[in-house]
Write an enzyme that holds these catalytic residues in place. Structure first.
Site, short mmCIF file in Angstrom:
data_model
loop_
_atom_site.label_atom_id
_atom_site.label_comp_id
_atom_site.label_asym_id
_atom_site.label_seq_id
_atom_site.Cartn_x
_atom_site.Cartn_y
_atom_site.Cartn_z
N LYS A 147 0.74 -1.23 -0.08
CA LYS A 147 -0.15 -0.03 0.06
C LYS A 147 0.78 1.28 0.05
O LYS A 147 2.01 1.13 0.45
CB LYS A 147 -0.99 -0.02 1.32
CG LYS A 147 -1.97 -1.17 1.12
CD LYS A 147 -3.17 -1.04 2.03
CE LYS A 147 -4.19 -2.17 1.87
NZ LYS A 147 -5.17 -2.03 2.81
N ARG A 193 -3.04 -10.28 5.30
CA ARG A 193 -3.63 -10.20 4.12
C ARG A 193 -2.47 -9.79 2.90
O ARG A 193 -2.24 -8.44 3.04
CB ARG A 193 -4.93 -9.56 3.89
CG ARG A 193 -5.63 -9.43 2.65
CD ARG A 193 -6.93 -8.81 2.60
NE ARG A 193 -7.63 -8.76 1.29
CZ ARG A 193 -7.84 -8.00 0.38
NH1 ARG A 193 -6.71 -6.92 0.24
NH2 ARG A 193 -8.25 -8.07 -0.73
#
Length: 597
Positions: A540, A576
């Site tokens: 991210k 995740r």
């Protein structure tokens, strides 16, 4: 010298850094004591990300290795935990990779003389990013100007005030002439590896005043610390064992000044010696791992390669799934692989465009070590447009059915916020619903309760289209916790058992970089809520440290792995991620060092 592949060298970097960090050296961070601006998990995370940065660096040079590793570390650890270590290990790693000719020492000398202006530029950038001086800042004057044409000349100029720089000017004389022989001496005397590390550290400290201490507190105070280390060494038994009581007293004396008397440069030199020990033997890596666990000549401080917080924080439970199945949470950190049946998810490597490709991706992830697979058809990246319910079902349901048919034992999660989509996905084999809106659909809680599947409740401020504009908080942690507990209350009142609820603080959803890092730093507070945690940090944008990293998600693997290590050490139940193989390898290495096997 044994194997010289880059993967093997990266592992030596990792093991040397982990062993040095975990050994109970007086005055350093250890299993029982942290500094106000750095903890042992910070050092362990830094060790892992440094090794991964070496594995991922295409062009190996002293400058590129140092720069890439410091940049990756800065993504998740605010304090400078490894600059000195990297400045020492980068030339050694380069030398170890350069072939069988000559000794490692001779090749290290060649490496130092081959450094060019680009090495100097990258190292100077890394020093500026690291905030030089280690724990407890000092002047940045050494790197305030442009980098010189010769990094070696710059290091020689700084040699009188910094032992790391002095190693460059002396072809690593302290490492090869003092640290490595003292490690050998301790091991040959029968000490366990942890005790041999502590003893070598004390010998170096007694022989050479620590330059980090001298820069902070002056040379006389550094000499006083050296004299105390020498006195402690005089108490050692014939087998070189040092009593724990003496180590504890010396540790207490140094800690009375906070981190001002932290012999950080001495610790860095000890790490360099451990790397050489791994590279040149005579003990194999397996033998050294075994020696880490060996008892020494007498009682010791409680030393293992365990990662603090991990065992104490882990809450073992079985998450019940449909069809009388379940997965154990808390024994180890689980990995959830990401399969996006979308054309616009932020990371291209997670996207698939047909059923067969989705099945193949899921199978590869399971083969690589995924514990769960999360399938989604609606992109939730910042700014993403919402698709219709019909389109989400069209993309998703056939994939879920095909993956369930091909992988009947796989644990399948479905990433959706629509009750009707969740109901259809459960019918075709979904085991868990991952709801980024935390039951915002008024029918979602009833669907999940009736099906008896677990649910992940995630915090998000705004919607995917508005998260950037809504990233404002008066009390970040308080607001996230209040939201999550409110959604837990909604779930429980709707008939969802508490033992089928997982929480996700929503890294990257309606949060700026500082918010994401704060939530990670305070992960223990979130774990105190009593529910298993899922963290989705992979690749991210917040992993780009202060604009220094790449805007391309494909270039954020090392930063991702740093957060993986950070979370795993603290006992987070599920992570995740997009890259199962790399993350699994990292977790296995952490576990191997923690257990010493």
């Amino acid at each position: 010298m044994r194997g010289r592949s880059r993967a093997r060298i990266a592992r030596w970097v990792e093991l040397a850094s982990l062993w040095e960090a975990c050994a109970p050296k007086p005055g350093n961070v250890n299993r029982r004591f942290d500094f106000h601006d750095a903890t042992l998990p910070d050092f362990l995370s830094s060790a892992v990300v440094a090794a991964e940065s070496l594995r991922g660096t295409r062009r190996w040079s002293v400058g590129s290795l140092v720069h890439r590793a410091v940049r990756a570390r800065a993504a998740v650890v605010g304090s400078n935990t490894n600059l000195g270590i990297l400045l020492l290990l980068a030339p050694l790693a380069m030398a170890a990779s350069s072939g069988p000719r000559g000794t490692l020492r001779a090749r290290t000398a060649e490496t130092l003389r081959s450094m060019d202006g680009e090495d100097a530029r990258l190292v100077y950038e890394a020093i500026r990013l690291a905030a030089p001086g280690g724990l407890g800042r000092v002047d940045r004057d050494d790197v305030a100007e442009e980098a010189p044409p010769s990094l070696l000349d710059a290091m020689k100029e700084a040699a009188s005030r910094d032992s790391v720089a002095r190693e460059y000017g002396t072809d690593f004389a302290l490492t090869f002439d003092l640290v490595v022989p003292e490690l050998h001496k301790g091991l040959e005397a029968g000490l366990g590896l942890a005790d041999a590390v502590v003893r070598a550290y004390l010998v170096v400290l007694a022989s050479v005043p620590d330059t980090l201490i001298s820069r902070k507190e002056g040379i006389e105070r550094a000499r006083d610390v050296s004299r105390r280390a020498a006195e402690l060494l005089e108490t050692a038994s014939k087998r070189l064992f040092i009593a724990p009581s003496g180590l504890e007293r010396f540790d207490g004396e140094l800690r009375a000044f906070g981190n001002r008397l932290n012999p950080g440069t001495t610790a860095d030199l000890t790490t360099a010696g451990l790397f050489v020990l791994l590279a040149e033997g005579p003990w194999s890596e397996a033998e050294l791992l075994a020696r880490w666990k060996d008892a020494s000549a007498g009682p010791r401080l409680p030393v293992t390669a365990a990662f603090p917080g991990a065992e104490g924080a882990r809450r073992r439970m079985v998450l019940r799934l449909p069809r009388r199945r379940g997965i154990e949470l808390g024994g180890r950190t689980l990995l959830m692989g990401v399969v996006n049946v979308t054309p616009d998810s932020f990371f291209e490597g997670s996207r698939v465009n047909c059923v067969d490709a989705a099945v193949a991706r899921a199978r590869d992830m399971i083969d690589d070590g995924a514990d769960l697979v999360d399938i989604g058809a609606q992109s939730t990246r910042p700014g993403a447009s919402e698709i219709s319910e019909e389109e989400e079902k069209r993309r998703l349901i056939d994939v879920v059915a095909a993956v369930r048919s091909s992988l009947p034992e796989a644990v399948l999660s479905v990433d959706t916020s629509r009750a009707s989509v969740a109901q259809e996905a459960i019918r075709w084999g979904a085991d868990l619903i991952n709801d980024v809106t935390a039951l915002a659909d008024p029918d979602m809680a009833a669907v999940i309760a009736a099906a008896g599947v677990p649910v992940v409740l995630m915090h998000m401020k705004g919607t995917p289209r508005t998260t950037r504009e809504e990233a404002r908080y008066d009390d970040l942690l308080g607001e996230v916790i209040a939201f999550l507990m409110d959604r837990v209350d909604v779930a429980v009142r709707s008939g969802i058992p508490r033992d089928r609820i997982l929480l996700d603080p929503g890294i990257g959803f309606g949060k700026r970089r500082v918010h994401n890092l704060t939530l990670l730093r305070e992960i223990g507070r979130l774990m105190e809520l009593g529910f298993p945690l899922l963290i989705g940090h992979s690749r991210k944008a917040f992993l780009d440290p202060a604009g220094e990293g790449s805007p391309d998600p494909a270039e954020r693997l090392e930063e991702t792995l740093a957060v993986t290590a950070f979370c795993a050490e603290r006992g987070v139940e599920i992570l995740r991620v997009h890259d199962i193989a790399s993350n699994r390898r990292l977790l296995r290495t952490l576990e191997a060092v923690r257990r010493g096997v």
